[in-house]
Write a protein that holds these residues in place. Sequence first.
Motif, PDB file in Angstrom:
ATOM      1  N   SER A  16       0.834  -1.200   0.000  1.00  0.00           N
ATOM      2  CA  SER A  16       0.000   0.000   0.000  1.00  0.00           C
ATOM      3  C   SER A  16       0.870   1.252   0.000  1.00  0.00           C
ATOM      4  N   GLY A  17       1.969   1.188   0.773  1.00  0.00           N
ATOM      5  CA  GLY A  17       2.881   2.332   0.815  1.00  0.00           C
ATOM      6  C   GLY A  17       3.542   2.573  -0.518  1.00  0.00           C
ATOM      7  N   LEU A  18       3.963   1.484  -1.190  1.00  0.00           N
ATOM      8  CA  LEU A  18       4.580   1.630  -2.504  1.00  0.00           C
ATOM      9  C   LEU A  18       3.594   2.209  -3.514  1.00  0.00           C
ATOM     10  N   GLN A  19       2.362   1.715  -3.431  1.00  0.00           N
ATOM     11  CA  GLN A  19       1.358   2.204  -4.363  1.00  0.00           C
ATOM     12  C   GLN A  19       0.968   3.652  -4.084  1.00  0.00           C
ATOM     13  N   ALA A  20       1.257   4.101  -2.858  1.00  0.00           N
ATOM     14  CA  ALA A  20       0.918   5.475  -2.483  1.00  0.00           C
ATOM     15  C   ALA A  20       1.970   6.473  -2.941  1.00  0.00           C
ATOM     16  N   ILE A  21       3.092   5.981  -3.508  1.00  0.00           N
ATOM     17  CA  ILE A  21       4.112   6.908  -4.003  1.00  0.00           C
ATOM     18  C   ILE A  21       3.501   7.743  -5.124  1.00  0.00           C
ATOM     19  N   ARG A  22       3.593   9.029  -5.001  1.00  0.00           N
ATOM     20  CA  ARG A  22       2.909   9.943  -5.914  1.00  0.00           C
ATOM     21  C   ARG A  22       3.698  10.131  -7.205  1.00  0.00           C
ATOM     22  N   VAL A  23       2.934  10.388  -8.251  1.00  0.00           N
ATOM     23  CA  VAL A  23       3.555  10.617  -9.546  1.00  0.00           C
ATOM     24  C   VAL A  23       4.411  11.888  -9.528  1.00  0.00           C
ATOM     25  N   ASP A  24       3.998  12.866  -8.697  1.00  0.00           N
ATOM     26  CA  ASP A  24       4.723  14.124  -8.677  1.00  0.00           C
ATOM     27  C   ASP A  24       5.918  14.116  -7.740  1.00  0.00           C
ATOM     28  N   ASP A  25       6.231  12.948  -7.112  1.00  0.00           N
ATOM     29  CA  ASP A  25       7.439  12.858  -6.301  1.00  0.00           C
ATOM     30  C   ASP A  25       8.662  13.036  -7.197  1.00  0.00           C
ATOM     31  N   GLU A  26       9.686  13.673  -6.672  1.00  0.00           N
ATOM     32  CA  GLU A  26      10.950  13.717  -7.390  1.00  0.00           C
ATOM     33  C   GLU A  26      11.489  12.297  -7.537  1.00  0.00           C
ATOM     34  N   PRO A  27      12.142  11.967  -8.667  1.00  0.00           N
ATOM     35  CA  PRO A  27      12.619  10.589  -8.865  1.00  0.00           C
ATOM     36  C   PRO A  27      13.498  10.087  -7.726  1.00  0.00           C
ATOM     37  N   ALA A  28      14.443  10.905  -7.269  1.00  0.00           N
ATOM     38  CA  ALA A  28      15.327  10.466  -6.191  1.00  0.00           C
ATOM     39  C   ALA A  28      14.533  10.211  -4.912  1.00  0.00           C
ATOM     40  N   ALA A  29      13.582  11.114  -4.600  1.00  0.00           N
ATOM     41  CA  ALA A  29      12.770  10.939  -3.392  1.00  0.00           C
ATOM     42  C   ALA A  29      11.868   9.716  -3.508  1.00  0.00           C
ATOM     43  N   ALA A  30      11.339   9.473  -4.711  1.00  0.00           N
ATOM     44  CA  ALA A  30      10.472   8.305  -4.904  1.00  0.00           C
ATOM     45  C   ALA A  30      11.247   7.006  -4.683  1.00  0.00           C
ATOM     46  N   TRP A  31      12.491   6.956  -5.187  1.00  0.00           N
ATOM     47  CA  TRP A  31      13.281   5.739  -4.998  1.00  0.00           C
ATOM     48  C   TRP A  31      13.686   5.564  -3.539  1.00  0.00           C
ATOM     49  N   ASP A  32      14.044   6.634  -2.862  1.00  0.00           N
ATOM     50  CA  ASP A  32      14.370   6.514  -1.430  1.00  0.00           C
ATOM     51  C   ASP A  32      13.176   5.983  -0.652  1.00  0.00           C
ATOM     52  N   ARG A  33      12.007   6.473  -0.959  1.00  0.00           N
ATOM     53  CA  ARG A  33      10.783   6.018  -0.279  1.00  0.00           C
ATOM     54  C   ARG A  33      10.517   4.554  -0.598  1.00  0.00           C
ATOM     55  N   THR A  34      10.705   4.191  -1.860  1.00  0.00           N
ATOM     56  CA  THR A  34      10.482   2.799  -2.268  1.00  0.00           C
ATOM     57  C   THR A  34      11.412   1.855  -1.515  1.00  0.00           C
ATOM     58  N   PHE A  35      12.705   2.192  -1.460  1.00  0.00           N
ATOM     59  CA  PHE A  35      13.663   1.316  -0.778  1.00  0.00           C
ATOM     60  C   PHE A  35      13.406   1.268   0.725  1.00  0.00           C
ATOM     61  N   ASP A  36      12.995   2.364   1.334  1.00  0.00           N
ATOM     62  CA  ASP A  36      12.672   2.350   2.761  1.00  0.00           C
ATOM     63  C   ASP A  36      11.504   1.431   3.051  1.00  0.00           C
ATOM     64  N   LEU A  37      10.471   1.481   2.207  1.00  0.00           N
ATOM     65  CA  LEU A  37       9.317   0.610   2.402  1.00  0.00           C
ATOM     66  C   LEU A  37       9.689  -0.856   2.177  1.00  0.00           C
ATOM     67  N   LEU A  38      10.526  -1.125   1.171  1.00  0.00           N
ATOM     68  CA  LEU A  38      10.965  -2.496   0.938  1.00  0.00           C
ATOM     69  C   LEU A  38      11.765  -3.027   2.125  1.00  0.00           C
ATOM     70  N   ARG A  39      12.577  -2.172   2.702  1.00  0.00           N
ATOM     71  CA  ARG A  39      13.412  -2.616   3.821  1.00  0.00           C
ATOM     72  C   ARG A  39      12.569  -2.959   5.051  1.00  0.00           C
ATOM     73  N   SER A  40      11.418  -2.328   5.202  1.00  0.00           N
ATOM     74  CA  SER A  40      10.570  -2.646   6.347  1.00  0.00           C
ATOM     75  C   SER A  40       9.910  -4.013   6.220  1.00  0.00           C
ATOM     76  N   ALA A  41       9.914  -4.575   5.013  1.00  0.00           N
ATOM     77  CA  ALA A  41       9.308  -5.887   4.797  1.00  0.00           C
ATOM     78  C   ALA A  41      10.343  -6.983   4.610  1.00  0.00           C
ATOM     79  N   LEU A  42      11.436  -6.670   3.936  1.00  0.00           N
ATOM     80  CA  LEU A  42      12.456  -7.668   3.653  1.00  0.00           C
ATOM     81  C   LEU A  42      13.820  -7.110   4.040  1.00  0.00           C
ATOM     82  N   ASP A  43      14.635  -7.986   4.640  1.00  0.00           N
ATOM     83  CA  ASP A  43      15.972  -7.570   5.029  1.00  0.00           C
ATOM     84  C   ASP A  43      16.909  -7.731   3.826  1.00  0.00           C
TER      85      ASP A  43
END
Length: 581
Positions: free
Chosen positions: A34-61
């Motif tokens: 849900s968090g990944l899907q909530a990443i907004r289209v208007d996010d800056e690319p670098a910020a979007a990837w940081d958010r994506t990796f942070d959310l992935l890390r909370s689920a998988l080590d």
Amino acid sequence: MKQEVEDLREALASANQRLAAQDARLRELELVLSGLQAIRVDDEPAAAWDRTFDLLRSALDFRTAIVLEPKGEDFTCLVSTDAALIGRRWARGPLFDHAAAGRGAVVPDLSRLPEWGGGDHQIGAVGAILAPVAALGGRGLLILCGGAHGAYAASDLALVVRLGLVVSQTLAAGRQRQLAEAIERSELKREAAVRANEAKSQFFANMSHELRTPMNGVVTVADLLGRTHLDPRQREMVDLIRSSGRMLEGLLNDVLDFAKVESGGLRLEARPFDLMGDLRSVIDLFETRADEKGLRLQVCDTRPAAQWYEGDSLRIRQVVNNLLSNALKFTQEGGVFLTIGAEPDEAGAWRVTITVSDTGIGFAPEVSDRLFERFEQADNSITRKFGGTGLGLAISRRLARLMGGDVIGRPRMGGGAEFEFTFLVPQAAPAASGEAGALEQAGASGALSVLVAEDNPNNQRIVGMILEMTGAAVRFAENGQEACEALLAQDFDAVLMDLQMPVMDGLTAIRTIRARERVQGLARTPIIAVSANAMTHHVEEALKAGADAHVSKPIDPGALLTQLMTLCGDEEPAAQQALGL
């Protein structure tokens, strides 16, 4: 029996614990998705990837996350949690191709796979999980690298594939955003360029009007003075004032012409002309200048006969004027030589060649092409020593090419420079002189009633002096509104209308007059636009508004009276053509 029951209870408790843990993990993973899907289209690319990796890390080590995109025969790191990996390349192989094709893969130990490569590309990962993503270059990979053997199980594969699909959406959204931003930037730049071009056009129009208004007083009055009884010395001085004023007008036209050429708005006229007759005024002016410098100006016409052509003689004179001006400017001793030749062209036209050579400072062969660039001269020091706009040769070449020819420059053997101007023109029958006939007719035509709409007092006096030659009864209006009111109170044989006036401009006044004539069924009053707004689109606007003719300032008295007599007389169209109209 009791032991068996206890074992069952322990097994059940253990199963419940595992089930609870799995439920918790599923809820956690759903939150991640849900968090990944909530990443907004208007996010800056670098910020979007940081958010994506942070959310992935909370689920998988994982130790490192990288996203690869195909580049030729390799994969290139597009983005990673390890900045040192971005841009590195890895060889393709069955594993990567298999995973990128949409199936995904769980790898217990990456270090044992030859597809991964080695050396500088080694990232020290052990277990890894690979999921397909839609990268910029095609099918790419999302790789989560763990630090232990067997860090990921096969049961994680479906989750990571889902994560890969979400990451693909993130990539697609980023691309769409970048594309939208690029389109927006392009549109903003286009709009800015349009506004800048409009501002430039307005500037040139205003500059033309403001400079032509005082020039009208110099050139036209000198022209009128030249028609009075003068002794030869006085007439020579007046002619020089008049010619110099016309040359000053030419400098102004250089700037305006360059703007029109750059925008593609310059149009050539076609009318019969006598080449040597039209060039005589230019040659006479530069002969005087040459005498002042102690130089000689030698002219040689090698054409088989004194031919008439059909074309834009004004532009031809403009090019010759530029070439002669440069030749005299850069020559301190010796002379300037002008040669005219013509040869028949295969299409039936004539290829005219005008060569201007001098014994001046010349230029190096390597700078010959640069001379025709705008604001350029052979040496920066020349700009300070000799002056000039740096536009003359640039405009001359563009005009020549519009006429099917060119202007080329080359150093002259023995010193100096030589410029060759060529153009294509069809031959034409000689045209009758119009100005003298117009002036004679003006004097014998009787009194005309003429309304002059002009806000500048000096220009009113100048036009009045011209119309005195016809014995016309003249009434002045300060603006377009006064002109319309005057026409309501009195009929006039003709109206001379300035275009740029206060209260009501000339274009609005012309439209108002023509509308009243249509509504009331009145006869059409001849209207001549007499304006410093002399660019091509100004002339077109005046004629479209309802003017019958346009005469630019500085006013050529002969041209104005020719138009006036043509519109107010009984001349046939053939006679108008003979007058060069």
